[in-house]
Design a protein around this motif. Structure first.
Motif, PDB file in Angstrom:
ATOM      1  N   GLU A  31       0.828  -1.206   0.000  1.00 17.38           N
ATOM      2  CA  GLU A  31       0.000   0.000   0.000  1.00 17.38           C
ATOM      3  C   GLU A  31       0.858   1.250   0.000  1.00 17.38           C
ATOM      4  N   ARG A  32       0.322   2.274  -0.647  1.00 17.77           N
ATOM      5  CA  ARG A  32       1.004   3.565  -0.582  1.00 17.77           C
ATOM      6  C   ARG A  32       0.436   4.364   0.568  1.00 17.77           C
ATOM      7  N   LEU A  33       1.310   5.063   1.251  1.00 18.45           N
ATOM      8  CA  LEU A  33       0.883   5.818   2.416  1.00 18.45           C
ATOM      9  C   LEU A  33       1.046   7.304   2.168  1.00 18.45           C
ATOM     10  N   ALA A  71       0.867   7.940   8.189  1.00 14.07           N
ATOM     11  CA  ALA A  71       0.689   6.503   7.945  1.00 14.07           C
ATOM     12  C   ALA A  71      -0.705   6.147   7.446  1.00 14.07           C
ATOM     13  N   ARG A  72      -1.402   7.139   6.892  1.00 13.20           N
ATOM     14  CA  ARG A  72      -2.710   6.819   6.330  1.00 13.20           C
ATOM     15  C   ARG A  72      -2.533   6.261   4.920  1.00 13.20           C
ATOM     16  N   LEU A  73      -3.472   5.425   4.507  1.00 13.07           N
ATOM     17  CA  LEU A  73      -3.405   4.884   3.162  1.00 13.07           C
ATOM     18  C   LEU A  73      -3.725   5.987   2.163  1.00 13.07           C
ATOM     19  N   GLU A 119      -5.383   6.539  -0.698  1.00  7.26           N
ATOM     20  CA  GLU A 119      -6.351   5.876  -1.579  1.00  7.26           C
ATOM     21  C   GLU A 119      -6.382   6.505  -2.974  1.00  7.26           C
ATOM     22  N   GLU A 149     -14.478   7.495  -5.576  1.00  7.06           N
ATOM     23  CA  GLU A 149     -14.446   7.111  -4.164  1.00  7.06           C
ATOM     24  C   GLU A 149     -15.728   7.568  -3.469  1.00  7.06           C
ATOM     25  N   MET A 157      -8.186   3.351   7.486  1.00 10.40           N
ATOM     26  CA  MET A 157      -7.212   4.194   6.799  1.00 10.40           C
ATOM     27  C   MET A 157      -5.764   3.760   6.961  1.00 10.40           C
ATOM     28  N   THR A 158      -5.519   2.661   7.631  1.00 10.66           N
ATOM     29  CA  THR A 158      -4.123   2.269   7.801  1.00 10.66           C
ATOM     30  C   THR A 158      -3.891   0.861   7.254  1.00 10.66           C
ATOM     31  N   ARG A 159      -2.608   0.560   7.093  1.00 11.30           N
ATOM     32  CA  ARG A 159      -2.226  -0.787   6.665  1.00 11.30           C
ATOM     33  C   ARG A 159      -2.741  -1.835   7.615  1.00 11.30           C
ATOM     34  N   TYR A 182      -4.861  -4.952   6.336  1.00 18.75           N
ATOM     35  CA  TYR A 182      -4.406  -6.335   6.483  1.00 18.75           C
ATOM     36  C   TYR A 182      -5.421  -7.150   7.278  1.00 18.75           C
TER      37      TYR A 182
END
Lengths: 258, 348
Positions: free
Chosen positions: A107-109, A113-115, A117, B23, B213-215, B219
């Motif tokens: 994933e790209r952040l 550290a939020r993704l 999107e 989105e 919103m986080t990895r 996961y």
């Protein structure tokens, strides 16, 4: 296309206990070419790609990548080289959408550290467009709602997104209908045209002859023949698959690596 | 492939805008079809009904505060449980871990003199670390020893509760710092929001952000959806599962502290159905027991539906036992809706 192979296996062997799964196999794929890997069940096709993919590292022989000797001892090693394998069961997450699947694990952040999107969605759309995958309605659809051909396309797009140089497709058309098979074969051809080295594993010789430049035949863990697709026919290949002379292997080895 | 290369600014404008739009569309579609929206409407209807029937008693700030305070510990448990259930797991041990952590916190705080904010902070840390330890045990047994989550957490449910009773001799421990009870327990932030509710809210918001919103959240979904796929792309599935159960345990520890602040003693016998209540809340909120699907917002609604029912029935002088019946019906309905959705999806 006559340049040196991007990925080359020289005399690769692999055994599981007493079972010799691969015996001194030579195998090479060049950039921009579609190399078909065919053989009966148990011929060693899967073992060969698992050696390349680092799932079952080879016991003997040499793996060369872009003319350097490399060691592939884990899946990380192979993906670091840009080798991506699309397995038969695709391994997509049904509940995740196309973008989430394509970026899973990488994933790209953005800040905190939020993704990111938006960036991921944009990159996913670009990749799909570059492969002329136009059949998906929205990249935010969950994979559960996709057809078999669309899933295959997503899996392939996921594989080529990472500056990959070699893409290995394990039976990509096995579960597909006629129209969807067409889609995927077109996709395979486009991968080659984009300059990637493509390895296509298939039982379906009709498909193989449609897209492959060369055909490598395995039998009983040994390479029994290698054909130029334009200079052979199905009958010859079937003969090699079913009755290829396994003791020819050492002779062919010197020829193939020359 | 140049997909990863940064693009010059002008070229970015259009795709970025369309990406955002898609989105937003996706969110709109999801809202319209999602069971979370449905269950949220159900909660609003409940609130409206009770308000209409007893406006003077139900629809007051004070009463809403009471409902929220009652829901706070369950909400904290529910956030952890949401993560666990999205991985297609289950954590039955949360009630026992809550009690055990509370007992340890009281022991620690008593040893430190039972007074002052420093002691409260140390006690909270002790409770959360104790919960974390239980969670790590759960996670390790589930991920590494490959024992089904149902069995592992059923085991730690018994062990945790038994352990708490061994430590206390079966008698509830009293004696918590005055600050914990008078400020955290009954006090309010800015004179409006009860501290217990504020704590639960912070946990909820952090949990929701982490999930969406986080990895870590991504996961969690991936593992619940297809663990093998997650493994193939290089996600350390075992480690992630251990983290998820550790999170659930740690939040149970925090809930133990909330319970201490509210009841001023370890309430050992009072949490035997917390696990089931938390699971019910999560499932009512639209999180699928089969994994891969779920939201924290849904869990919030799922916590409040039983809480509102309970409160409303008491005010209406309906026998409160009806609340349990009603929650049971809602729970079964929620799972049925999930099944229908899965079936519709699998037909595709």
């Amino acid at each position: 296309m006559a340049d040196s192979p991007i990925l080359e296996l020289r005399g690769v062997s692999k055994s599981f206990g007493a079972v010799q799964a691969l015996t001194r196999v030579d195998f090479a794929v060049r950039a921009g070419e579609v190399m078909a890997l065919v053989g009966d069940n148990g011929a060693g096709k899967s073992t060969l790609i698992k050696c390349i993919g680092g799932i079952h590292p080879a016991d003997g022989g040499e793996v060369r990548f872009e003319d350097r000797t490399v060691t592939i001892s884990s899946p990380k090693d192979s993906s670091a080289l840009g080798i991506e394998i699309v397995y038969q069961d695709l391994a997509l997450c049904d509940n995740l959408d196309i973008v989430q699947n394509m970026f899973l694990g990488r994933e790209r952040l953005s800040s905190f550290a939020r993704l990111d999107e938006t960036a991921m969605e944009r990159a996913a759309m670009q990749t799909l467009a570059s492969l002329s995958v136009t059949t998906v309605r929205s990249v935010r659809q969950t994979v559960a709602g996709l057809s078999g051909g669309q899933r295959q396309s997503v899996a392939v797009a996921k594989a080529v997104m990472w500056n990959s140089t070699v893409v290995i497709l394990d039976e990509p058309t096995a579960a597909l209908g006629v129209a969807q098979t067409r889609q995927v074969l077109d996709l395979v051809q486009r991968l080659g045209e984009k300059g990637l080295g493509v390895v296509l594993i298939s039982h379906n010789l009709h498909d193989v002859f449609e897209v492959a430049d060369r055909i490598c035949v395995l039998r009983l863990g040994q390479k029994v023949a290698e054909f130029d697709a334009a200079a052979t026919n199905q009958q010859e290949v079937v003969e090699a698959i079913t009755a290829g002379k396994v003791e020819q292997v050492p002779g062919m080895a010197t020829e193939a690596t020359a | 492939m140049s997909a990863t290369a940064p693009k010059p600014a002008p070229a970015v404008e259009a795709p970025a805008a369309s990406a955002g739009a898609s989105e937003r569309r996706r969110r709109a579609v999801r809202l319209a079809t999602d069971s979370t929206a449905l269950i949220f409407v159900a909660l609003l209807v409940l609130l409206a009904i009770f308000s209409a029937l007893k406006p003077g008693a139900f629809a007051t700030v004070n009463n809403l505060r009471n409902i929220s305070i009652a829901a706070a510990p369950l909400l904290v448990l529910g956030v952890g449980m949401t993560f666990v259930i999205i991985t297609a797991g289950i954590d039955l041990s949360v009630g026992s871990v809550l009690v055990f952590s509370g007992v340890i916190a009281v022991k620690v705080m008593t040893a430190l003199g039972n007074s002052g904010w420093g002691v409260v902070v140390v006690g909270t840390v002790a409770a959360m670390l104790t919960g974390l330890a239980w969670g790590l045990v759960n996670g390790a047994l589930i991920a590494k020893a490959r024992i089904p989550a149902l069995i592992v957490t059923l085991g730690t449910l018994g062990a945790g509760l038994g352990g708490a009773q061994l430590i206390t001799g079966g008698v509830n421990l009293r004696g918590v710092p005055r600050e914990l009870v008078t400020v955290v327990g009954v006090g309010r932030l800015f004179g409006v929001v009860p501290w217990l509710v504020a704590v639960a809210l912070v946990v909820t918001v952090v949990g929701a952000v982490a999930l969406r919103m986080t990895r870590f959240g991504r996961y969690t979904f991936a593992i619940g959806s297809n663990a093998e796929a997650a493994r193939r792309v290089g996600i350390n599935v075992d480690r992630h599962l251990i983290k998820v159960y550790a999170l659930s345990g740690m939040l149970a520890g925090l809930a133990g502290m909330i319970s201490l602040a509210r009841f001023t003693n370890t309430t050992i016998a009072g949490h035997s159905t917390d696990n089931l209540q938390a699971i019910a809340a999560v499932v009512i909120g639209g999180t699928s027991l089969f994994g891969g699907v779920g939201t924290i917002l849904g869990t919030v609604v799922g916590v409040f539906i039983p809480a509102v029912l309970q409160n409303g029935f008491v005010i209406l002088r309906v026998q409160p036992f009806w609340q349990e019946v009603a929650v049971g019906v809602v729970l079964i309905a929620a799972v049925y809706v999930d099944q229908l959705k899965r079936r519709a999806r699998d037909r595709l």
